[in-house]
Design a protein around this motif. Structure first.
Motif, PDB file in Angstrom:
ATOM      1  N   LYS A 142     -42.385 -20.072  36.582  1.00 42.30           N
ATOM      2  CA  LYS A 142     -43.327 -19.055  36.121  1.00 42.30           C
ATOM      3  C   LYS A 142     -44.545 -19.029  37.043  1.00 42.30           C
ATOM      4  CE  LYS A 142     -41.823 -19.795  31.373  1.00 42.30           C
ATOM      5  NZ  LYS A 142     -42.201 -19.986  29.961  1.00 42.30           N
ATOM      6  N   ASP A 143     -44.723 -17.919  37.716  1.00 46.54           N
ATOM      7  CA  ASP A 143     -45.829 -17.806  38.672  1.00 46.54           C
ATOM      8  C   ASP A 143     -47.177 -18.079  38.018  1.00 46.54           C
ATOM      9  OD1 ASP A 143     -44.081 -17.173  40.702  1.00 46.54           O
ATOM     10  OD2 ASP A 143     -44.292 -15.004  40.447  1.00 46.54           O
ATOM     11  N   LYS A 144     -47.342 -17.619  36.781  1.00 47.64           N
ATOM     12  CA  LYS A 144     -48.628 -17.775  36.106  1.00 47.64           C
ATOM     13  C   LYS A 144     -48.896 -19.212  35.677  1.00 47.64           C
ATOM     14  CE  LYS A 144     -48.601 -13.021  34.330  1.00 47.64           C
ATOM     15  NZ  LYS A 144     -48.437 -12.170  33.127  1.00 47.64           N
ATOM     16  N   CYS A 145     -47.863 -20.024  35.668  1.00 47.43           N
ATOM     17  CA  CYS A 145     -48.022 -21.396  35.190  1.00 47.43           C
ATOM     18  C   CYS A 145     -48.273 -22.399  36.300  1.00 47.43           C
ATOM     19  CB  CYS A 145     -46.769 -21.830  34.415  1.00 47.43           C
ATOM     20  SG  CYS A 145     -46.448 -20.859  32.932  1.00 47.43           S
ATOM     21  N   ILE A 161     -38.268 -13.711  30.544  1.00 46.97           N
ATOM     22  CA  ILE A 161     -38.592 -14.967  29.873  1.00 46.97           C
ATOM     23  C   ILE A 161     -39.363 -15.919  30.783  1.00 46.97           C
ATOM     24  CG2 ILE A 161     -36.632 -14.807  28.300  1.00 46.97           C
ATOM     25  CD1 ILE A 161     -35.199 -16.907  30.038  1.00 46.97           C
ATOM     26  N   THR A 162     -39.505 -15.563  32.053  1.00 46.75           N
ATOM     27  CA  THR A 162     -40.246 -16.436  32.969  1.00 46.75           C
ATOM     28  C   THR A 162     -41.603 -15.859  33.355  1.00 46.75           C
ATOM     29  OG1 THR A 162     -39.034 -15.506  34.848  1.00 46.75           O
ATOM     30  CG2 THR A 162     -38.190 -17.545  33.899  1.00 46.75           C
ATOM     31  N   ASP A 163     -42.081 -14.939  32.547  1.00 43.40           N
ATOM     32  CA  ASP A 163     -43.462 -14.476  32.688  1.00 43.40           C
ATOM     33  C   ASP A 163     -44.278 -15.224  31.641  1.00 43.40           C
ATOM     34  OD1 ASP A 163     -45.841 -12.754  32.970  1.00 43.40           O
ATOM     35  OD2 ASP A 163     -44.489 -11.394  34.021  1.00 43.40           O
ATOM     36  N   ALA A 164     -45.418 -14.716  31.267  1.00 48.86           N
ATOM     37  CA  ALA A 164     -46.228 -15.367  30.236  1.00 48.86           C
ATOM     38  C   ALA A 164     -47.045 -14.313  29.501  1.00 48.86           C
ATOM     39  CB  ALA A 164     -47.143 -16.408  30.852  1.00 48.86           C
ATOM     40  N   TYR A 165     -47.221 -14.526  28.202  1.00 42.85           N
ATOM     41  CA  TYR A 165     -48.020 -13.641  27.351  1.00 42.85           C
ATOM     42  C   TYR A 165     -49.493 -13.976  27.578  1.00 42.85           C
ATOM     43  CZ  TYR A 165     -50.055 -11.948  22.933  1.00 42.85           C
ATOM     44  OH  TYR A 165     -50.841 -11.342  21.981  1.00 42.85           O
ATOM     45  N   ASP A 166     -50.183 -13.130  28.332  1.00 40.22           N
ATOM     46  CA  ASP A 166     -51.508 -13.463  28.863  1.00 40.22           C
ATOM     47  C   ASP A 166     -52.547 -13.744  27.787  1.00 40.22           C
ATOM     48  OD1 ASP A 166     -51.098 -12.738  31.942  1.00 40.22           O
ATOM     49  OD2 ASP A 166     -50.114 -11.214  30.740  1.00 40.22           O
ATOM     50  N   ILE A 167     -52.577 -12.939  26.743  1.00 38.92           N
ATOM     51  CA  ILE A 167     -53.561 -13.153  25.676  1.00 38.92           C
ATOM     52  C   ILE A 167     -53.319 -14.510  25.019  1.00 38.92           C
ATOM     53  CG2 ILE A 167     -54.290 -12.348  23.394  1.00 38.92           C
ATOM     54  CD1 ILE A 167     -53.863  -9.487  24.382  1.00 38.92           C
ATOM     55  N   GLY A 168     -52.050 -14.817  24.780  1.00 31.91           N
ATOM     56  CA  GLY A 168     -51.715 -16.113  24.196  1.00 31.91           C
ATOM     57  C   GLY A 168     -52.110 -17.264  25.100  1.00 31.91           C
ATOM     58  N   CYS A 169     -51.962 -17.074  26.410  1.00 31.45           N
ATOM     59  CA  CYS A 169     -52.343 -18.124  27.370  1.00 31.45           C
ATOM     60  C   CYS A 169     -53.828 -18.454  27.267  1.00 31.45           C
ATOM     61  CB  CYS A 169     -52.022 -17.687  28.793  1.00 31.45           C
ATOM     62  SG  CYS A 169     -50.266 -17.638  29.188  1.00 31.45           S
ATOM     63  N   GLU A 170     -54.650 -17.439  27.184  1.00 30.21           N
ATOM     64  CA  GLU A 170     -56.096 -17.680  27.125  1.00 30.21           C
ATOM     65  C   GLU A 170     -56.477 -18.447  25.866  1.00 30.21           C
ATOM     66  OE1 GLU A 170     -58.239 -17.136  29.639  1.00 30.21           O
ATOM     67  OE2 GLU A 170     -56.355 -16.646  30.664  1.00 30.21           O
ATOM     68  N   MET A 171     -55.838 -18.119  24.752  1.00 30.42           N
ATOM     69  CA  MET A 171     -56.124 -18.842  23.511  1.00 30.42           C
ATOM     70  C   MET A 171     -55.623 -20.274  23.587  1.00 30.42           C
ATOM     71  SD  MET A 171     -55.623 -16.002  20.483  1.00 30.42           S
ATOM     72  CE  MET A 171     -54.233 -15.072  21.130  1.00 30.42           C
ATOM     73  N   GLN A 172     -54.452 -20.451  24.180  1.00 27.14           N
ATOM     74  CA  GLN A 172     -53.916 -21.803  24.296  1.00 27.14           C
ATOM     75  C   GLN A 172     -54.803 -22.681  25.159  1.00 27.14           C
ATOM     76  OE1 GLN A 172     -52.249 -23.911  22.913  1.00 27.14           O
ATOM     77  NE2 GLN A 172     -50.227 -24.301  23.780  1.00 27.14           N
ATOM     78  N   LYS A 173     -55.302 -22.142  26.270  1.00 21.25           N
ATOM     79  CA  LYS A 173     -56.178 -22.926  27.135  1.00 21.25           C
ATOM     80  C   LYS A 173     -57.456 -23.335  26.404  1.00 21.25           C
ATOM     81  CE  LYS A 173     -55.690 -19.923  30.633  1.00 21.25           C
ATOM     82  NZ  LYS A 173     -55.820 -19.302  31.980  1.00 21.25           N
TER      83      LYS A 173
END
Length: 464
Positions: free
Chosen positions: A409-412, A436-448
């Motif tokens: 995943k490039d974003k990871c 399936i190898t992208d990332a849900y951006d809004i969810g990423c920000e909350m997870q971080k």
């Protein structure tokens, strides 16, 4: 890779590759920030160059004094020598060819009921129908699913089975039969079943509570927090709210659970971005273990979280973290799922890289016995993997999920959170980006943000 941030007065440095976390003073924090321009990730401990030392001293001595800066430089070198700062990414070498891994199934999500007695506004399962028809799983289908799990679990002894829906209690007799069947096979095959269940509580009664406390390793109780929030989003089909009926049942059940695992699980939407109040509502109701998850929905839905909502949401996590610390220190602490983090050991390497194992180690089973990578893919025919009668036949899709790891995943790849979130949810990635190898951006920000809060909490509680 180094990640630095300040939160609630703490200056925190994370060495992502080693997993080391340091709560430091401002001079150390600033010195490491400058050092990043001079020190690469290291195969082995090295010395800070004289050029780097001079540059750091030049930039910081006026603010902190030469002695303080030199002491910070010594501490940086000590951590480098200890393998706790500027370390090499050793996990990347672990990913040789995930597609060649032998597939061992360790967990099933049994859709025991594609039906529900609530009409939750945000339900991805369409009130339990999952893009299809209402149905209840028969004992025969469930039995075949457990047989499949035993046969495909290799040498793994501990197996997990989650009774899911819709609402599992609408098919309670089959749940009990399947638990009994699983127990009857444990000794024969040297397996140990860990049964879990997710319920909205509408049908919860004393008999069910007693059975769960005997047989269920964990029970997830669905509630969205404050009465007005819950009743808007989790009504009965006639529009009446569910809070008054289920909360007393959940309170009784939580007390009866004793030391057994359970947690209250809520969803927050754009309508309650002050969700810290809902978490505290759980605690004030007497619940000790809880989670509240952001709704995941397409932007056109009125309750969907949008990018412009992130500043308020991230601030809310900070507020919750401060209150979490306060209550812990007052002896009124509670367990919030997203603030749990293990800085000593944490998950195994495979889980750090590939996450939940959906589509490979973890499968969802529909009432009629079809296999899907997880409950969120159910009903999407592209992801149909097979069924309990013929096994897994769609190996192409299964192999795609084998390759679903943080390095795919490039974003990871350059994200500090990658070894904590393991790349996030494949279903969310697919639903928003078609891959399936992208990332849900809004969810990423909350997870971080949640990870940063969790680490800050560790630092704050360590001061006690």
């Amino acid at each position: 890779m180094i990640h630095q941030y300040m939160n609630n007065g703490f200056h925190i440095i994370m060495d992502v590759n080693s997993g080391s976390v340091h709560s430091v003073d401002p001079v150390m924090y600033d010195a490491v920030a400058i050092a990043q321009d001079f020190i690469p990730e290291m195969d082995k401990p090295e010395k800070i160059s004289e050029h780097a030392k001079k540059e750091i001293l030049s930039r910081l001595k006026e603010a902190y004094g030469e002695a303080e800066v030199m002491e910070a430089l010594e501490e940086i070198q000590y951590l480098i020598d200890a393998g706790e700062l500027f370390t090499k990414d050793v996990y990347h070498d672990y990913v040789v060819d995930f597609k060649k891994r032998k597939t061992v199934v360790k967990a099933l999500c049994l859709h025991i009921a594609h039906d529900c007695n609530l009409a939750c506004q945000y339900c991805f399962a369409e009130e339990g129908e999952y893009h299809g028809r209402r149905a209840l799983m028969s004992f025969e289908v469930g039995k075949k699913a457990l047989d499949f799990l035993i046969a495909n679990s290799g040498n793994r002894r501990n197996l997990e089975v989650d009774f899911f829906g819709g609402e599992p209690l609408m098919n309670w007799d089959v749940v009990k039969q399947l638990v009994a069947y699983g127990r009857s096979k444990e000794k024969e095959y040297n397996k140990n079943f860990r049964f879990t269940m997710t319920t909205n509580g509408v049908l919860l009664n004393d008999e069910i509570m007693e059975f769960c406390n005997k047989e269920m390793s964990n029970v997830v109780l669905s509630l969205d927090g404050r009465k007005e929030v819950n009743d808007k989003m989790r009504p009965f089909r006639n529009g009446k709210g569910s809070y008054d009926l289920i909360v007393p049942k959940f309170q009784k059940f939580a007390k009866l659970r004793g030391t057994r695992d359970y947690y209250i699980r809520g969803t927050f939407t754009r309508g309650n971005m002050d969700f810290a109040k809902d978490v505290l509502e759980f605690a004030d109701l007497g619940f000790e273990s809880m989670s509240i998850e952001p709704v995941v929905a397409q932007p056109e839905e009125y309750y969907a979280i949008k990018e412009e909502d992130l500043p308020q949401i991230l601030d809310e996590y900070d507020k919750l973290a401060v209150e979490y610390i306060k209550r812990r220190k007052e002896g009124k602490g509670f367990n919030f799922f997203h603030f749990n983090i293990d800085l000593q050991q944490g998950p195994c390497v495979a889980k750090r890289l590939a996450g939940c194992g959906s589509g490979t180690e973890y499968l969802a089973v529909t009432p009629w016995g079809d296999f899907y990578p997880c409950h969120q893919f159910v009903g999407q025919e592209k992801f149909l993997l097979g069924n309990v009668d013929i096994g897994l036949t769609n190996t192409e899709v299964r192999d795609e999920f084998k390759l679903c790891n943080v390095y795919a995943k490039d974003k990871c790849r350059d994200c500090f959170a990658r070894f904590y979130c393991s790349g996030g949810c494949a279903a969310n990635s697919f639903n928003f980006h078609g891959s399936i190898t992208d990332a849900y951006d809004i969810g990423c920000e909350m997870q971080k943000k949640r990870i940063e809060c969790a680490i800050m909490i560790k630092a704050a509680l360590a001061e006690e």
